[in-house]
Motif scaffolding. Structure first.
Motif, short mmCIF file in Angstrom:
data_model
loop_
_atom_site.label_atom_id
_atom_site.label_comp_id
_atom_site.label_asym_id
_atom_site.label_seq_id
_atom_site.Cartn_x
_atom_site.Cartn_y
_atom_site.Cartn_z
N TRP A 109 22.49 36.28 37.01
CA TRP A 109 21.50 36.79 36.07
C TRP A 109 21.53 38.30 35.98
O TRP A 109 21.41 38.89 34.90
N TYR A 110 21.72 38.94 37.14
CA TYR A 110 21.72 40.40 37.16
C TYR A 110 22.98 40.95 36.49
O TYR A 110 22.94 41.95 35.77
N THR A 111 24.12 40.27 36.70
CA THR A 111 25.38 40.70 36.07
C THR A 111 25.25 40.64 34.55
O THR A 111 25.74 41.53 33.84
N ILE A 112 24.59 39.61 34.06
CA ILE A 112 24.40 39.46 32.62
C ILE A 112 23.47 40.56 32.09
O ILE A 112 23.72 41.15 31.03
N LEU A 113 22.39 40.84 32.83
CA LEU A 113 21.47 41.89 32.40
C LEU A 113 22.14 43.26 32.41
O LEU A 113 21.87 44.10 31.55
N GLN A 114 23.00 43.49 33.39
CA GLN A 114 23.73 44.76 33.42
C GLN A 114 24.63 44.89 32.19
O GLN A 114 24.77 45.98 31.63
N PHE A 115 25.25 43.79 31.80
CA PHE A 115 26.13 43.79 30.61
C PHE A 115 25.34 44.22 29.37
O PHE A 115 25.81 45.03 28.58
N SER A 133 31.77 52.74 32.05
CA SER A 133 30.72 51.72 31.98
C SER A 133 31.29 50.33 31.71
O SER A 133 30.71 49.32 32.13
N PHE A 134 32.42 50.26 31.00
CA PHE A 134 33.05 48.96 30.74
C PHE A 134 33.40 48.27 32.05
O PHE A 134 33.19 47.06 32.22
N TYR A 135 33.93 49.03 33.00
CA TYR A 135 34.39 48.46 34.27
C TYR A 135 33.21 48.19 35.22
O TYR A 135 33.24 47.20 35.96
N VAL A 136 32.21 49.03 35.18
CA VAL A 136 31.08 48.89 36.09
C VAL A 136 30.10 47.82 35.62
O VAL A 136 29.62 47.01 36.42
N LEU A 139 32.96 44.41 32.72
CA LEU A 139 34.09 43.63 33.24
C LEU A 139 33.66 42.55 34.23
O LEU A 139 34.21 41.44 34.18
N PRO A 140 32.69 42.80 35.12
CA PRO A 140 32.27 41.74 36.05
C PRO A 140 31.78 40.47 35.34
O PRO A 140 32.11 39.35 35.76
N LEU A 141 31.01 40.62 34.24
CA LEU A 141 30.51 39.44 33.52
C LEU A 141 31.65 38.74 32.79
O LEU A 141 31.72 37.50 32.77
N ILE A 142 32.55 39.51 32.19
CA ILE A 142 33.69 38.90 31.51
C ILE A 142 34.50 38.06 32.49
O ILE A 142 34.94 36.95 32.17
N GLN A 143 34.66 38.57 33.69
CA GLN A 143 35.39 37.84 34.72
C GLN A 143 34.66 36.57 35.12
O GLN A 143 35.28 35.52 35.32
N VAL A 144 33.34 36.64 35.22
CA VAL A 144 32.53 35.46 35.57
C VAL A 144 32.67 34.39 34.49
O VAL A 144 32.87 33.20 34.79
N ILE A 145 32.57 34.79 33.23
CA ILE A 145 32.70 33.83 32.11
C ILE A 145 34.09 33.20 32.14
O ILE A 145 34.24 31.98 31.97
N GLY A 203 43.56 35.62 30.74
CA GLY A 203 43.67 35.98 32.15
C GLY A 203 44.56 37.18 32.38
O GLY A 203 44.26 38.04 33.23
N PHE A 204 45.64 37.27 31.63
CA PHE A 204 46.55 38.41 31.80
C PHE A 204 46.01 39.68 31.17
O PHE A 204 46.39 40.79 31.57
N ILE A 205 45.12 39.54 30.19
CA ILE A 205 44.42 40.74 29.69
C ILE A 205 43.54 41.31 30.78
O ILE A 205 43.55 42.52 31.05
N LEU A 206 42.78 40.42 31.44
CA LEU A 206 41.90 40.86 32.54
C LEU A 206 42.73 41.42 33.69
O LEU A 206 42.36 42.40 34.33
N LYS A 207 43.86 40.75 33.97
CA LYS A 207 44.72 41.20 35.06
C LYS A 207 45.21 42.63 34.81
O LYS A 207 45.38 43.42 35.76
#
Length: 914
Positions: A109-115, A133-136, A139-145, A203-207
């Motif tokens: 929930w917090y990761t989504i709110l940060q996004f 800010s994209f990485y902080v 990116l964590p929420l994109i990775q979770v999804i 996945g390779f975009i994120l990588k």
């Protein structure tokens, strides 16, 4: 009738079950309401609920629609009779969707709110040119999804394949010999193929983004090979997989299995080929001329790391010691000399706990250092509070109803000791004997660093306030903390705490209150768990009350190119938390509004943070630069003081911390033994090790400044050498708060570091002879802090030696003060004595300085003292020493208190002052 009775019983059971399960939720709500942060509590609750519903619907629809399509295929292949228990299956789908959705919503929930509440850093990474800010934040929420969808796709693939295999095995359906040829199944596998290839592409975009955290090269972050080989392969795989995701649909529907297999083999080949190409490039091309290839990336790494740890704006000054200190300069720098810190944390804490606890249920958790205006003069002091030690209290009534709080602040000078070498108290004893003009109206500590056990106040019995001779003073809590123990709440808390005494105790009334989260670190973590907290809160006496100040940090591990330390590669001390020791009021103040992370927090948790201008001015005067942050920055500076990529690559200017704390070296006693027994194993007195909770906070005047101020200091050596190369100071007074200044010494000269100075002391024949003599009399020598201070264009060195009896409860006392100007080393009974030996500097040259400010005992008085009073004082003093030797600290405290009252009486002071 039986059915009705059964229904009633079932209803009662359900009600009780719900009540039991919801007790924790109700208590949490009441507690957050008590502390005034229900908005923070419901931010989490409502966010989870808001996220749960759409996540549940998405997952449910995906599973339901896919399974419905799968059932149609099964029905076509095996007939309607195969499909049984459809209702049960639907229930399972709902259950699985609920579990998945709740797990994701409650965990992220917090990761989504940060996004959704991200704040720009206004800084871009050098590789992809994206804001940090994209990485902080994003990116964590994109990775979770991505991980969630990948997991869901994997589950559906497994279910699909397992279903068709089960049909073939159980029903021997011949057309399932090759399930990819089944007309109904082709569409399924076309969808699956599309999803798999598309997931590979994403996945390779994120990588590619995670290359910014690559550990492969010469530095942390993407290097030459990552940027030119791995990133290229990632781009190719991304494009190829995306194209194949669409092509695969056509190939499966047209039964082009060989071509499909070929396409899949291409992707597998690229994935296998990438690490081979990267290793060859790195080892055979890059390493042969590594500096040239990696120089650009080393520079990215250095700049990012220095920004992330906030060490990119240190003011650097060259300082070449002249070794020309003399009596005249000492006299002109009296403000520095009079504030020399001769006391150390660990010995003073030991004395506090031996002499000032008074009873075995009290304890001093640690000692803090701070500055106060005392009698019109800014002075550095040690300060601590007497807290309840629960482990020595056994019964439930005593632990939770009677021994509810600590009492009293103890304060002593850092620059002075008594004639016996003991702490020179400004506040002490029970009730508090306050010798200062610092007002302390309420010395009670209900919230502190000790136990987190609940207490119940305003009961029929008195709480222990403090022991007074053979009697105990009682009190009733009159503060605002606590939750009223109504009959319903008594049931709730009895369930929650698992203790029926809360429900049945006759001492508890409807006016009684239960106080939770007494431990201040636990308290602030419960309110704001997303912040990291300094492990050393410090106590402040302000406007007659006691307050705790806790430094809170915002952190991230997603700052591109920044070197991680303990899983963190970005940190800011953006929040100060103030906790009232009596009422428990907890206020979060933003002290760095340039930090994007704390800005994001303040958007998410409205009402939690207060602005800097809301902080009481009197509390701001006590703000300290946080020690944990300072230690981390010093650790980073061991390597990242180098800003030239070439120097950084060759690593020929590495530093190491040479701490002046007593825990950085062994006892003088052990060092003398090691000197005499060169080939024997080093002997270390464990009691010389400080608890490491206090660094070198010093009151001094920095070169070029006009006023004394508190500075947090650290010293650096050349790596593997004992030569000091720099001194770092963190300023914290007024507008200078947070400024870092570094004094760089010439490396071609030998400048004594704390370790080298200590070694020189141990080579002094006279001093080592004295140490051996003390050892022979059954005593131990304990090291104090080593302090190095710049004065004009020179350095002054100081070390305190403590002496303690070789017994379990012995207390260390200051025995010698060692001083050096960088050339000569002397030791005296006090600072004045050492100054006289070193510079031929006598006290009459420095009239404004009181004797006790140079490590002496209290100055003499002109008042005439009668022989009776003198005899009484001598008797009390002798009795105190006798009690001390016998280990009877209660009697010792009583004699010392009587002696203090007598002295105050002779000086015309109020002995009843609290």
């Amino acid at each position: 009738m039986k059915k009705r009775l059964g229904f009633i019983i079932a209803t009662i059971v359900i009600i009780f079950a719900v009540f039991f399960m919801s007790s924790s939720f109700i208590i949490d709500y009441q507690w957050f309401k008590e502390v005034g942060y229900t908005s923070v509590y419901f931010t989490k609750v409502f966010s989870i609920l808001k996220l749960f519903i759409p996540i549940f619907l998405i997952i449910f629809l995906i599973i339901y629609l896919y399974s419905r399509s799968l059932f149609n295929d099964i029905r076509t292949l095996a007939g309607d009779s195969v499909i049984k228990g459809k209702k049960i299956y639907n229930i399972i789908v709902v259950f699985v969707s609920v579990v998945f959705a709740f797990n994701i919503a409650s965990k992220y929930w917090y990761t989504i709110l940060q996004f959704t509440n991200s704040i720009s850093f206004n800084e871009k990474d050098p590789l992809f040119n994206k804001d940090i800010s994209f990485y902080v934040f994003k990116l964590p929420l994109i990775q979770v999804i991505y991980n969630t969808l990948l997991g869901l796709a994997a589950v559906l693939v497994i279910i699909t394949i397992a279903t068709y295999i089960a049909l073939k095995v159980k029903f021997n359906i011949t057309q399932i010999n090759d399930i990819t040829n089944v007309k109904k199944s082709k569409r399924k596998f076309a969808i699956i193929s599309f999803v798999i290839f598309m997931m590979i592409s994403v996945g390779f975009i994120l990588k590619s983004y995670y290359l910014l955290y690559s550990p492969r090269g010469v530095v942390y972050g993407a290097g030459y090979t990552d940027n030119n080989i791995t990133l290229l392969f990632n781009k190719v795989v991304t494009i190829v997989a995306a194209v194949f995701s669409f092509v695969s649909i056509f190939l499966i529907l047209k039964d082009k299995k060989k071509i499909l297999t070929g396409f899949a083999a291409v992707i597998v080949g690229l994935v296998i080929l990438e690490p081979i190409a990267a290793v060859i490039t790195q080892n055979f091309f890059v390493k042969s001329n590594e500096l040239e290839f990696e120089k650009k990336y080393i520079n990215y790494h250095i700049e990012s790391t220095r920004k992330a740890y906030n060490i990119d704006s240190i003011e650097e000054k060259s300082f070449e010691p002249k070794y020309n200190l003399d009596a005249e300069q000492i006299k002109k720098n009296n403000d520095i000399i009079s504030n020399l810190r001769i006391n150390s944390i660990e010995p003073v804490l030991s004395f506090y706990n031996q002499v000032q606890t008074m009873k075995n249920y009290y304890n001093f958790h640690d000692i803090d250092t701070d500055r106060y205006n005392i009698d019109g003069q800014k002075s550095q002091v040690f300060v601590s509070v007497r807290e309840i030690e629960n482990k020595n209290i056994t019964s439930w009534q005593n632990k939770h109803l009677i021994y509810t709080h600590g009492y009293g602040s103890v304060m002593s000078k850092v620059n002075s000791v008594t004639a016996e070498g003991q702490p020179d108290f400004l506040m002490s004893d029970l009730p508090t004997n306050n010798k200062t003009d610092i007002k302390l109206d309420n010395p009670r500590i209900y919230f502190g660093e000790s136990s987190n056990d609940y207490i119940i106040v305003n009961t029929k019995i008195n709480e222990l306030d403090y022991p007074n001779g053979d009697e105990n003073k009682g009190t009733k809590y009159s503060g605002t903390a606590g939750i009223k123990l109504t009959p319903l709440n008594r049931i709730l808390f009895a369930i929650n705490e698992g203790n029926s005494r809360i429900l049945f105790s006759k001492d508890i009334t409807n006016n009684s209150k239960i106080i939770l989260h007494k431990n201040i670190i636990n308290r602030v973590k419960t309110i704001a768990p997303f912040l990291k907290y300094d492990n050393d809160p410090y106590i402040v006496v302000d406007n007659g009350r006691l307050f705790w100040i806790i430094d809170a940090y915002t952190t991230s591990d997603k700052y591109p190119y920044s070197q991680p330390y303990d899983n963190v590669n970005y940190i800011r001390n953006s929040v100060k938390v103030v906790v009232d020791a009596y009422n428990g009021n907890t206020d979060f103040y933003i002290t760095d509004d340039n930090d994007p992370i704390v800005k994001s927090y303040s958007k998410i948790f409205k009402g939690l943070f207060k602005s800097y201008d809301k902080i009481p001015a009197t509390l701001k005067e006590h703000f300290r630069y946080p020690e944990e942050l300072f230690k981390l920055q010093c650790e980073v500076l061991e390597k990242y003081h180098m800003t030239n990529p070439t120097t950084f690559f060759t690593q020929d200017d590495l530093w190491q911390i040479s701490s002046g704390l007593s825990n950085s070296s062994t006892t003088a006693e052990a060092q003398v033994k090691n000197k005499d027994e060169d080939n024997k194993e080093e002997e270390v007195n464990s009691e010389s090790k400080t608890n490491g909770k206090e660094a070198l906070y010093l009151m001094t005047r920095l070169p070029g400044e006009s006023k004394t101020e508190m500075v947090l200091c650290e010293y650096f050596n050349v790596m593997g050498k004992q030569n000091m190369v720099s001194m770092l100071g963190a300023r914290m007074d007024g507008d200078n708060y947070g400024k870092l200044v570094m004094y760089k010494f010439p490396q071609q000269k030998t400048i004594y570091s704390p370790m080298l100075f200590n070694n020189k002391i141990m080579q002094d024949k006279e001093l080592t002879k004295e140490i051996k003599l003390w050892e022979g009399k059954g005593s131990k020598v304990v090291d104090g802090d080593i302090i190095i201070l710049p004065i004009n264009d020179s350095l002054l060195y100081l070390k305190t030696l403590y002496l303690k009896a070789n017994t379990e409860n012995a207390i260390p006392e200051v025995k010698k003060i060692v001083l050096s100007d960088g050339n000569q080393i002397v030791s005296g009974d006090n600072v004045a004595d050492a100054l006289q030996q070193l510079f031929n500097y006598t006290a009459d040259q420095n009239a404004p300085v009181e004797n006790n400010n140079t490590g002496n005992t209290q100055g003499s008085t002109n008042n005439k003292i009668s022989s009776t009073d003198a005899k009484k004082a001598k008797e009390l003093y002798d009795n105190a020493l006798k009690s001390q030797k016998e280990g009877d600290w209660a009697k010792y405290g009583e004699y010392i208190k009587e002696l203090g009252n007598l002295i105050n009486k002779l000086n015309g002071q109020d002995t009843a002052k609290e």
